[in-house]
Design an enzyme around this catalytic site. Structure first.
Site, PDB file in Angstrom:
ATOM      1  N   SER A   1       0.841  -1.213   0.000  1.00  0.00           N
ATOM      2  CA  SER A   1       0.000   0.000   0.000  1.00  0.00           C
ATOM      3  C   SER A   1       0.870   1.255   0.000  1.00  0.00           C
ATOM      4  CB  SER A   1      -0.915   0.030   1.226  1.00  0.00           C
ATOM      5  OG  SER A   1      -1.822  -1.038   1.185  1.00  0.00           O
TER       6      SER A   1
ATOM      7  N   SER B   1     -18.025   4.453  -1.760  1.00  0.00           N
ATOM      8  CA  SER B   1     -18.151   3.798  -3.073  1.00  0.00           C
ATOM      9  C   SER B   1     -18.616   4.770  -4.151  1.00  0.00           C
ATOM     10  CB  SER B   1     -19.147   2.634  -2.979  1.00  0.00           C
ATOM     11  OG  SER B   1     -18.636   1.640  -2.130  1.00  0.00           O
TER      12      SER B   1
ATOM     13  N   GLN C   1      -4.656 -36.721   2.956  1.00  0.00           N
ATOM     14  CA  GLN C   1      -5.265 -36.273   1.699  1.00  0.00           C
ATOM     15  C   GLN C   1      -6.015 -34.947   1.866  1.00  0.00           C
ATOM     16  OE1 GLN C   1      -7.576 -39.465   0.024  1.00  0.00           O
ATOM     17  NE2 GLN C   1      -5.824 -40.833  -0.092  1.00  0.00           N
TER      18      GLN C   1
ATOM     19  N   GLU D   1      -9.988   0.698  -2.899  1.00  0.00           N
ATOM     20  CA  GLU D   1      -9.769   0.737  -4.356  1.00  0.00           C
ATOM     21  C   GLU D   1     -10.952   0.123  -5.102  1.00  0.00           C
ATOM     22  OE1 GLU D   1      -7.098   1.920  -6.017  1.00  0.00           O
ATOM     23  OE2 GLU D   1      -5.775   2.355  -4.324  1.00  0.00           O
TER      24      GLU D   1
ATOM     25  N   HIS E   1     -15.283  -5.176  -3.624  1.00  0.00           N
ATOM     26  CA  HIS E   1     -15.579  -6.335  -4.478  1.00  0.00           C
ATOM     27  C   HIS E   1     -16.925  -6.131  -5.190  1.00  0.00           C
ATOM     28  CE1 HIS E   1     -15.131 -10.607  -5.514  1.00  0.00           C
ATOM     29  NE2 HIS E   1     -16.426 -10.702  -5.315  1.00  0.00           N
ATOM     30  N   ASP E   2     -17.914  -5.649  -4.427  1.00  0.00           N
ATOM     31  CA  ASP E   2     -19.254  -5.419  -5.009  1.00  0.00           C
ATOM     32  C   ASP E   2     -19.185  -4.412  -6.151  1.00  0.00           C
ATOM     33  OD1 ASP E   2     -20.443  -7.032  -3.067  1.00  0.00           O
ATOM     34  OD2 ASP E   2     -20.823  -5.348  -1.713  1.00  0.00           O
TER      35      ASP E   2
END
Ligand code: FAD
Length: 391
Positions: free
Chosen positions: A90, A137, A286, A370, A373-374
């Site tokens: 950053s 936003s 596994q 930045e 996500h939405d």
């Protein structure tokens, strides 16, 4: 170091050198102390000039002391820095992509000469003021404004969540130029270079963070702050200004997130081969192998996307929507895989002795800043359908 499909075999000499310099810096200067910085909520500010000397701030720009390295080299630098900590990347992203880039792209010759060399060496620190308490936003609704008074502008407003504002010498502040308002229009958004020692500027630190703790975050409060007209970035008006900076920074994040995920993977792989339960290493189970296989696959596909972005950027074909897809995908990938790595470390995984929980906490910020996500989902939705879902 995970490079499963051999992407690094095709790197040029300069790209390898930059990757190795950043990797060594992280190993020697960051890893030993980053856990303490994260716990204390501090950034290693003494390293800011050293990072400048090593060429970590906007080396992909041309002139004014910047070497104009390839976009792949710049991406690899972000990847290596974020393998250390998202706070470290950053620092380089803000200084380079959000402060040096707009001065380089939109600044006057005097502004470039005054700021770019000092920002490049880390002698000066910059910050980028876009987000406001009521406008995150949707920054185009910003309230911060400038009024012209003779050959000066008077700025008023509050910016918040600003990386490095408490230690910055200069802030790139995005504000509405009300003196250019026309009818119902509030005036165009313009970029102002505001030295933080001007009367009326305060930059309080935000201390309550549980994420990106090894990074300094603060506000910028502007009360009747006077700047000369020569502090306005002359080359841009409107949201294009801040958005073009964000495209540069998001490009670096798309690469950086891969670095954070890779560091989680390497930590989990080493731990799984060392840690013994039920009479042998947990890596023989596994269930644990499935986690490593999934992690390696997800990291590799994100790496491929980052390398492709570099090619597109290099030849001038990169669209902001490409960057949205990569930022959205690669950060989500890193956020999910850091949780899996944390889980593989059992109880030890929740401490600062190992990196995954720190990366996991940091990636909550990277997922949000930045463009959340939405918001990147909506940008892609608009690009794919031609219909904007923002309003
Ligand atoms: P909001 O915009 O209030 O969003 C809240 C939630 O609503 C989110 O989940 C969001 O996705 C969702 N949402 C909003 N609109 C829509 C919609 N239309 N449809 C669906 N969902 C929606 N800013 C700077 O200017 N400079 C910096 O240097 C900087 N550094 C930062 C450092 C840190 C540590 C942090 C946490 C933030 C930083 N930011 C910086 C601010 C960051 O960019 C904002 O936090 C981000 O843009 C989101 O804004 P918000 O926090 O106001 O959330």
């Amino acid at each position: 170091m995970l490079d499963y499909v051999g992407l690094e075999a095709e790197l040029g000499e300069e790209e390898r050198m930059i990757r190795d310099t950043a990797r060594r810096f992280v190993d020697e200067r960051i890893r030993p102390e980053i856990g303490d910085h994260f716990e204390d909520g501090t950034f290693p500010t003494d390293l800011i000039p050293e990072m400048g000397e090593l060429g970590f701030y906007a080396p992909n720009l041309e002139g004014y002391g910047s070497p104009n390295v390839s976009e792949t080299a710049y991406g690899l630098l972000m990847q290596e820095l974020e393998a250390g900590d998202s706070g470290l990347r950053s620092m380089a992203s803000v200084q380079g992509a959000l402060v040096m880039y707009p001065i380089h792209a939109f600044g006057s010759e005097d502004q470039k000469e005054e700021w770019l060399p000092d920002l490049g060496t880390g002698e000066a620190v910059g910050c980028f003021g876009l987000t406001e308490p009521e406008h995150g936003s949707n920054p185009s609704n910003m309230e911060t404004h400038a009024e012209r008074d003779g050959d000066e502008y008077v700025l008023n407003g509050t910016k918040t969540w600003i990386t490095n504002s408490p230690i910055a010498d200069v802030a790139v502040v995005w504000a509405r130029d009300r003196s250019a308002a026309d009818g119902d229009d509030d005036g165009p958004i313009r970029g102002f270079l505001v030295e933080t020692d001007r009367d009326g500027v305060t930059t309080n630190k935000i201390t309550e963070k549980l994420s990106l703790r090894a990074s300094i975050t603060g506000e910028i409060d502007l009360r009747d702050v006077r700047v000369p007209e020569s502090n306005v970035l002359p080359g841009v008006e409107g949201m294009k200004g801040p958005l073009s900076c964000l495209t540069q920074a998001r490009y670096g994040i798309a690469w950086g997130a891969v670095g954070a995920a890779r560091d989680c993977f390497e930590t989990a792989r080493e731990y799984a081969t060392d840690r013994e339960q039920f009479g042998g290493p947990i890596a023989r189970f596994q269930l644990q192998q499935e986690k490593l296989a999934e992690m390696a696959t997800e990291i590799t596909t994100s790496q491929l996307l980052a390398y492709r972005l570099a090619e597109l950027k290099e030849r001038g074909d990169l669209r902001p929507q490409h960057v949205s897809m990569a930022k959205r995908n690669n950060v989500r990938m890193a956020r999910e895989q850091s949780r899996v790595a944390r889980e593989m470390l059992g109880g030890n995984g929740i401490t600062t002795d190992y990196s995954p929980m720190r990366h996991l906490a940091n990636l909550e910020t990277v997922y949000t800043y930045e463009g959340t996500h939405d918001i990147h989902t909506l940008i892609l939705g608009q690009d794919l359908t031609g219909i904007a879902a923002f309003e």
